[in-house]
Design a protein around this motif. Sequence first.
Motif, PDB file in Angstrom:
ATOM      1  N   THR A  66       0.799  -1.169   0.018  1.00  0.00           N
ATOM      2  CA  THR A  66       0.122   0.150  -0.045  1.00  0.00           C
ATOM      3  C   THR A  66       0.987   1.143  -0.120  1.00  0.00           C
ATOM      4  O   THR A  66       1.903   1.361   0.469  1.00  0.00           O
ATOM      5  CB  THR A  66      -1.024   0.112   1.077  1.00  0.00           C
ATOM      6  OG1 THR A  66      -1.699   1.127   1.188  1.00  0.00           O
ATOM      7  CG2 THR A  66       0.012  -0.106   2.600  1.00  0.00           C
ATOM      8  N   GLU A  97      -9.545  14.561  -9.537  1.00  0.00           N
ATOM      9  CA  GLU A  97     -10.146  14.468  -8.271  1.00  0.00           C
ATOM     10  C   GLU A  97      -9.166  14.973  -7.037  1.00  0.00           C
ATOM     11  O   GLU A  97      -8.001  15.520  -7.427  1.00  0.00           O
ATOM     12  CB  GLU A  97      -9.847  12.996  -7.898  1.00  0.00           C
ATOM     13  CG  GLU A  97     -10.809  12.008  -8.732  1.00  0.00           C
ATOM     14  CD  GLU A  97     -10.913  10.631  -8.478  1.00  0.00           C
ATOM     15  OE1 GLU A  97     -11.989   9.965  -8.360  1.00  0.00           O
ATOM     16  OE2 GLU A  97      -9.728  10.055  -8.249  1.00  0.00           O
ATOM     17  N   SER A 134      -0.916  10.301  -1.601  1.00  0.00           N
ATOM     18  CA  SER A 134      -0.373   9.170  -2.074  1.00  0.00           C
ATOM     19  C   SER A 134      -0.378   9.428  -3.577  1.00  0.00           C
ATOM     20  O   SER A 134      -0.154   8.448  -4.568  1.00  0.00           O
ATOM     21  CB  SER A 134      -0.975   7.748  -1.651  1.00  0.00           C
ATOM     22  OG  SER A 134      -2.262   7.837  -1.656  1.00  0.00           O
ATOM     23  N   ALA A 135      -1.554  10.419  -4.111  1.00  0.00           N
ATOM     24  CA  ALA A 135      -1.901  10.444  -5.574  1.00  0.00           C
ATOM     25  C   ALA A 135      -2.329  11.828  -5.691  1.00  0.00           C
ATOM     26  O   ALA A 135      -3.396  12.047  -5.427  1.00  0.00           O
ATOM     27  CB  ALA A 135      -2.889   9.456  -6.147  1.00  0.00           C
ATOM     28  N   SER A 140      -4.936  11.821  -9.856  1.00  0.00           N
ATOM     29  CA  SER A 140      -6.120  10.649  -9.916  1.00  0.00           C
ATOM     30  C   SER A 140      -7.060  11.525 -10.666  1.00  0.00           C
ATOM     31  O   SER A 140      -7.617  12.362 -10.082  1.00  0.00           O
ATOM     32  CB  SER A 140      -6.427  10.329  -8.526  1.00  0.00           C
ATOM     33  OG  SER A 140      -7.488   9.432  -8.489  1.00  0.00           O
ATOM     34  N   GLY A 142     -11.019  10.909 -12.119  1.00  0.00           N
ATOM     35  CA  GLY A 142     -12.325  10.540 -11.960  1.00  0.00           C
ATOM     36  C   GLY A 142     -13.319  10.613 -13.367  1.00  0.00           C
ATOM     37  O   GLY A 142     -13.068  11.419 -13.831  1.00  0.00           O
ATOM     38  N   SER A 181     -13.281   5.865 -10.272  1.00  0.00           N
ATOM     39  CA  SER A 181     -12.404   6.928  -9.633  1.00  0.00           C
ATOM     40  C   SER A 181     -10.943   6.176  -9.670  1.00  0.00           C
ATOM     41  O   SER A 181     -10.527   5.168  -9.728  1.00  0.00           O
ATOM     42  CB  SER A 181     -12.637   7.355  -8.256  1.00  0.00           C
ATOM     43  OG  SER A 181     -12.777   6.297  -7.475  1.00  0.00           O
ATOM     44  N   ASN A 182     -10.057   6.869  -9.044  1.00  0.00           N
ATOM     45  CA  ASN A 182      -8.462   6.303  -8.766  1.00  0.00           C
ATOM     46  C   ASN A 182      -7.938   5.904 -10.044  1.00  0.00           C
ATOM     47  O   ASN A 182      -7.202   5.124 -10.250  1.00  0.00           O
ATOM     48  CB  ASN A 182      -9.007   5.236  -7.786  1.00  0.00           C
ATOM     49  CG  ASN A 182      -7.435   5.030  -7.039  1.00  0.00           C
ATOM     50  OD1 ASN A 182      -6.727   6.231  -6.815  1.00  0.00           O
ATOM     51  ND2 ASN A 182      -6.986   3.956  -6.813  1.00  0.00           N
ATOM     52  N   HIS A 230      -5.155   6.438 -12.391  1.00  0.00           N
ATOM     53  CA  HIS A 230      -3.693   6.940 -12.294  1.00  0.00           C
ATOM     54  C   HIS A 230      -2.692   5.842 -12.586  1.00  0.00           C
ATOM     55  O   HIS A 230      -3.051   4.810 -12.476  1.00  0.00           O
ATOM     56  CB  HIS A 230      -3.485   8.058 -11.336  1.00  0.00           C
ATOM     57  CG  HIS A 230      -3.480   7.318  -9.864  1.00  0.00           C
ATOM     58  ND1 HIS A 230      -2.655   6.767  -9.342  1.00  0.00           N
ATOM     59  CD2 HIS A 230      -4.400   7.118  -9.103  1.00  0.00           C
ATOM     60  CE1 HIS A 230      -2.698   6.332  -8.401  1.00  0.00           C
ATOM     61  NE2 HIS A 230      -3.901   6.785  -7.971  1.00  0.00           N
ATOM     62  N   GLY A 273      -2.995   3.596  -9.740  1.00  0.00           N
ATOM     63  CA  GLY A 273      -4.370   3.008  -9.165  1.00  0.00           C
ATOM     64  C   GLY A 273      -4.979   2.405 -10.644  1.00  0.00           C
ATOM     65  O   GLY A 273      -4.416   1.091 -10.904  1.00  0.00           O
ATOM     66  N   LEU A 274      -6.000   2.591 -10.867  1.00  0.00           N
ATOM     67  CA  LEU A 274      -6.818   1.962 -12.054  1.00  0.00           C
ATOM     68  C   LEU A 274      -6.238   2.341 -13.281  1.00  0.00           C
ATOM     69  O   LEU A 274      -6.087   3.305 -13.760  1.00  0.00           O
ATOM     70  CB  LEU A 274      -8.414   2.337 -12.050  1.00  0.00           C
ATOM     71  CG  LEU A 274      -9.227   1.599 -12.811  1.00  0.00           C
ATOM     72  CD1 LEU A 274      -9.330   0.124 -12.162  1.00  0.00           C
ATOM     73  CD2 LEU A 274     -10.437   2.075 -12.783  1.00  0.00           C
TER      74      LEU A 274
END
Length: 267
Positions: A18, A178, A183-184, A187, A189, A209-210, A212, A215-216
């Motif tokens: 994480t 977003e 941590s980002a 990002s 959405g 969402s998320n 980047h 992320g996704l």
Amino acid sequence: MKTEVPQLPSLARLRELTPARVALGLAGASLPTKALLEFTLDHARARDAVHAAFDADGLVQGLADLGLRAIRVSSQAPGRRDYLARPDLGRMLDADSKARLASQGGTAGALAIIIADGLSPTAVNTHAVALLRKLLPPLQRETIDIAHAVVATGARVALGDEIGRALGARMTVTLIGERPGLSAADSLGAYLTFDPVIGTTDEKRNCVSNIHGGGLSYEDAAAKIGWLIREGWARQMTGIALKDESGGRASDGFLAYSGERDNFVED
């Protein structure tokens, strides 16, 4: 009989899984210098993302390269400071933008794509066009036409409702930056709204969402968004009544199918 005690994962292993700040350690009553410096850097990146310049011209050109002619609009927030202090101004079009959209004429049943700066212009500058590059081809295979593309400055999510209503869009997809986190900072959405009207509340939207680098992925985000567009259009709804059943991965979802959904079309 001896009972085996399950081995708990180490804190070092947890940190590998994480980007959240866990097991930072202590130096006396304070954080270690390294952890403090990392926090300060990420906080600065988040602030920079909020105040970054929105590359509206570059996004218009990026949309043109994808075959979409974009309309530029602005909210009633005259500057970034006003945008941050007055969220309500970011939900309303200024007079010039209203007139510009009115001149376009509405198209019944149309889908409108809106790219908006939101709280992280950095995210939109970086990811919006790249995501659309993955999303548009399967939409075309599904014969879902995009009648309008809009680039909106000083925008909150709800600005898409007024834009959609002015254009006569049956559904809007708003790609927006977003709120940056530690941590980002970049990002993105995507908010989907069927039958947008001024005053639409958030339970009537779907959000992916998320999006980047950490992320996704573009592929998985496009699969989710495309599935929600197709099913939302078919069921005449978005929001809490439309659950994401796309499978969660590009190989299982919208990008993987065409026509009768039995032809694999993406690597």
